[in-house]
Design an enzyme around this catalytic site. Structure first.
Site, PDB file in Angstrom:
ATOM      1  N   LYS B 119      32.677 105.482  30.762  1.00 23.11           N
ATOM      2  CA  LYS B 119      31.278 105.071  30.559  1.00 23.11           C
ATOM      3  C   LYS B 119      31.229 103.964  29.518  1.00 23.11           C
ATOM      4  CE  LYS B 119      26.747 107.213  29.585  1.00 23.11           C
ATOM      5  NZ  LYS B 119      26.062 108.457  29.187  1.00 23.11           N
ATOM      6  N   SER B 194      22.260 109.779  32.107  1.00 26.36           N
ATOM      7  CA  SER B 194      22.573 108.368  31.972  1.00 26.36           C
ATOM      8  C   SER B 194      23.981 107.989  32.429  1.00 26.36           C
ATOM      9  CB  SER B 194      22.393 107.969  30.511  1.00 26.36           C
ATOM     10  OG  SER B 194      23.383 108.586  29.712  1.00 26.36           O
ATOM     11  N   SER B 218      23.220 114.122  30.260  1.00 29.09           N
ATOM     12  CA  SER B 218      23.667 112.871  30.882  1.00 29.09           C
ATOM     13  C   SER B 218      24.995 112.948  31.633  1.00 29.09           C
ATOM     14  CB  SER B 218      23.755 111.765  29.832  1.00 29.09           C
ATOM     15  OG  SER B 218      22.466 111.335  29.500  1.00 29.09           O
TER      16      SER B 218
END
Lengths: 134, 541
Positions: B119, B194, B218
């Site tokens: 990420k 996210s 997330s």
């Protein structure tokens, strides 16, 4: 822990405009409504933006204001919860702090840190004047 | 990592696994029908399969990397799961080095040849790390996050940086300043967020496993939306050094995999105390994989005696009926495996949502004050210092981020602190205690991972409260700092629909139990394949 009734949500129905049937509105709505208005002042977005050092145009302030008010109003539901004698928790507290010894170390990639500075001259980070005229 | 007690199935190559799965059906049928392997073979561990085939010289790290890079590039135009893809020669050079080591019979790490997506709010010294924000466009950190360093030390190859909502603030990945990621199961839908890029990339087999971060769900909600396994570790299990801070009291780095085994092996490799994060734990890190029991060794009631509490408040009105029925199905499956199931009530559950948003906004307003355009990131030069700060932040930060900073600034301002921040912290105490009580009476707790399946891109974009409400299932777990494992358990609208995930919550540092249960669950869940149709034809793993 407070009584079960005291833990229920307060929410203003107009705050939630759900369009989709799958929305979990019952978590927000399908409870007993508290109408107690918060005695706290509504947020002054222009001042908040100044405090947070974000330049917003008056038009942007106007755009943000209702959204922020809506969420802050929603935050307000915690006013109705009985929290007397409950200690605040600053984090999950799964373990205490494991602080390392307070001794300086040398970071071995110093050049990369300096390369990331947007405005650098000689050994200085360059910024505009700091002091105001007065 | 590979102990001799290791599940033999996991050590098999994919080709061999199919034939043996058929043989197992016969072997297991007389013991218990629920131990019949899924009609479609259960998700094998890509990590263990890779290791086995590399060490037995059935394949090379270079060939493996090439095939993943090809698939990554083929689907990237439709999915947009990556913000940065490592150039082929950089990836292949690392693979070549591994092949040389294997050829020379040198030791290779437990993740040798494993292709990982990271990420983009996790720092990598050799790739940009933007956190999905314009203010960090082209920013290259001078160091690797501890989790990334550990991955590389274990032999993993980072293939690229995945898309996210800016600074992790969002539940759809539409909040990225750069691109919108699509859900591999239905390109018109969001992958969740996210960590939507990581979830989509693992789901579409663009990489084997991925790192995400979980502040309020997330990792878990996008795992559910994309039909992959998502693991949120206990707060402190994994070092946060190099994770771009959003809400430091809640942030954790988490794992995505296409199987529970992969998520567990990945967690093992990144866990442990780190001198650079005072909140990281000194508790011993167990070898999660050694706890896995292969299908053929399972008893008829392998989870006998395990107490499972279903959180009553999470299966009420407001949750998709298809989600409820899938989760109920998962619970019955656990019951068939021997678990004792009861319902638990957590009356404070719904208070977690406002408390979480107060705390996360407040912490973010403080954490994000570092983005002022002076020492790194993008700068808008001004006449005087305050306008440099203000204009750099106005230009560089997106509207959801600005909104959360402003809300946090409000909640922390003099005179309001007691009404918001302190109250939210008191609610955190209540939630922590209620989980503690429930987990004394139960080994694990169960809830859906999200109230709905993946929704349409744009559906909740301009309605922050509707989006926040979707986090109801996950935020409480962050407030309590507990570990939780999300795994796919069914589909919305039958097998042609969208995946549904359920969440298992454990006591602090009890990831081992969650993984062990999850591994048995996924091996015995009948009838589902969680490979999206987009890649099903080309995927044989």
């Amino acid at each position: 822990m407070g009584s079960r009734a005291a833990l229920f949500l307060r929410a203003n129905p107009p705050l939630f405009s759900f369009r989709h049937s799958a929305n979990p509105k019952s978590f927000l709505l399908n409870k007993r409504f508290y109408t107690a208005k918060s005695s706290l002042e509504a947020p002054d977005v222009a001042r908040l933006a100044q405090t947070a050092r974000i330049s917003l145009t008056p038009k942007q302030v106007e755009e943000f204001a209702p959204k922020i008010r809506q969420v802050v109003d929603w935050f307000g539901q915690l006013q109705a919860v009985d929290l007397q004698s409950i200690e605040p928790a600053i984090r999950a507290d799964t373990e205490g702090d494991n602080l390392r010894d307070d001794v300086p170390g040398v970071f071995d990639n110093r050049d990369a840190i300096i390369a990331a500075v947007p405005n650098y001259e000689d050994t200085y980070i360059k910024v505009p004047k700091v002091l105001n005229k007065e | 990592m590979l102990s001799s007690a290791q599940a033999p199935r996991l050590l098999r190559s994919p080709a061999a696994a199919t034939t043996t799965a058929a043989a197992l059906t016969i072997k297991c049928l007389h013991t218990s029908p629920i131990l019949t392997p899924a009609a479609t073979s259960p998700s094998p561990s890509q990590i263990l399969t890779t290791r086995k085939s590399l060490l037995s010289r059935q394949t090379s790290a270079v060939d493996l990397a090439k095939s993943f890079l090809q698939r990554l590039r083929r689907h990237e135009p439709q999915l947009s799961s990556f913000l940065y893809v490592s150039p082929d020669d950089v990836v292949l050079k690392q693979a070549e080095e591994l092949d040389t080591k294997i050829k020379n019979n040198e030791e290779v790490g437990p993740l040798a040849g494993v292709l990982v997506g990271v990420k983009d709010n996790i720092c990598t010294y050799d790739m940009p790390s933007t956190a999905g924000s314009r203010i960090l466009e082209n920013y290259r950190p001078p160091f690797d996050a501890t989790a990334v360093r550990k991955l590389r030390d274990s032999g993993a190859i980072v293939v690229g940086k995945t898309n996210l909502d800016e600074f992790g603030m969002g539940s759809t990945t539409e909040g990225s300043a750069y691109q919108v990621t699509a859900n591999p199961w239905d390109l018109s839908r969001v992958p969740g967020g996210s960590s939507g890029g990581s979830a989509a990339a693992v789901s579409a087999r663009q990489c084997m496993v991925a790192l995400g971060s979980d502040t309020g769900g997330s990792v878990r909600q996008p795992a559910s939306f994309c039909g992959v396994v998502g693991l949120k570790p206990t707060y402190g299990r994994v070092s946060r050094y190099g994770l771009v801070a959003y809400a430091s009291s809640l942030d954790v780095i988490g794992c995505f995999g296409s199987s529970v085994a992969d998520a567990g092996i990945l967690l093992h490799s990144i866990s442990g105390f780190d001198n650079f994060d005072a909140t990281s734990s000194k508790q011993e890190v167990p070898d999660y994989a050694s706890q896995f029991v292969a299908l053929e060794y399972l008893e008829s009631k392998p989870l006998k005696g395990l107490r499972v509490g279903v959180i009553h408040e999470t299966l009420e009105n407001g949750v998709d009926s298809e989600v409820i029925s899938s989760v109920r199905g998962a619970v019955s499956h656990l019951e068939e495996l021997g678990c004792t199931v009861s319902e638990v009530s957590l009356p404070s559950f719904s208070l977690g949502l406002p408390a979480y948003y107060i705390l996360a906004s407040s912490e973010s307003s403080s954490n994000l004050s570092r983005y002022d355009g002076v020492r790194f990131g993008n700068q808008v030069f001004g006449e005087e210092l305050n306008s440099l700060y203000g204009d750099s932040r106005a230009e560089g930060l997106g509207s959801e981020v600005k909104m959360r900073i402003l809300m946090g600034t409000y909640a922390l301002s003099a005179g309001y602190y007691d009404a918001y921040y302190k109250r939210a912290q008191q609610v955190r105490t209540i939630i922590r205690n209620s989980f503690k009580d429930a987990l004394e009476k139960n080994d694990i707790l169960i809830s859906p991972a999200a109230p709905s399946v993946a929704y349409k891109i744009g559906e909740k974009k301009n309605d922050p409260l509707a989006m926040y409400a979707g986090d109801i299932m996950t935020v409480n777990v962050n407030l309590a700092g507990l570990p939780a494992l999300v795994l796919p358990c069914g589909f919305d609208g039958g097998s042609a629909g969208l995946p549904v995930g359920f969440q298992m919550i454990g006591a602090a540092f009890d990831e081992e139990k969650l993984l062990k249960i999850g591994h048995i669950f996924e091996q015995t869940l009948p009838g589902y394949s969680f490979v999206p149709p987009l890649v099903a034809d080309e995927w044989t793993g």
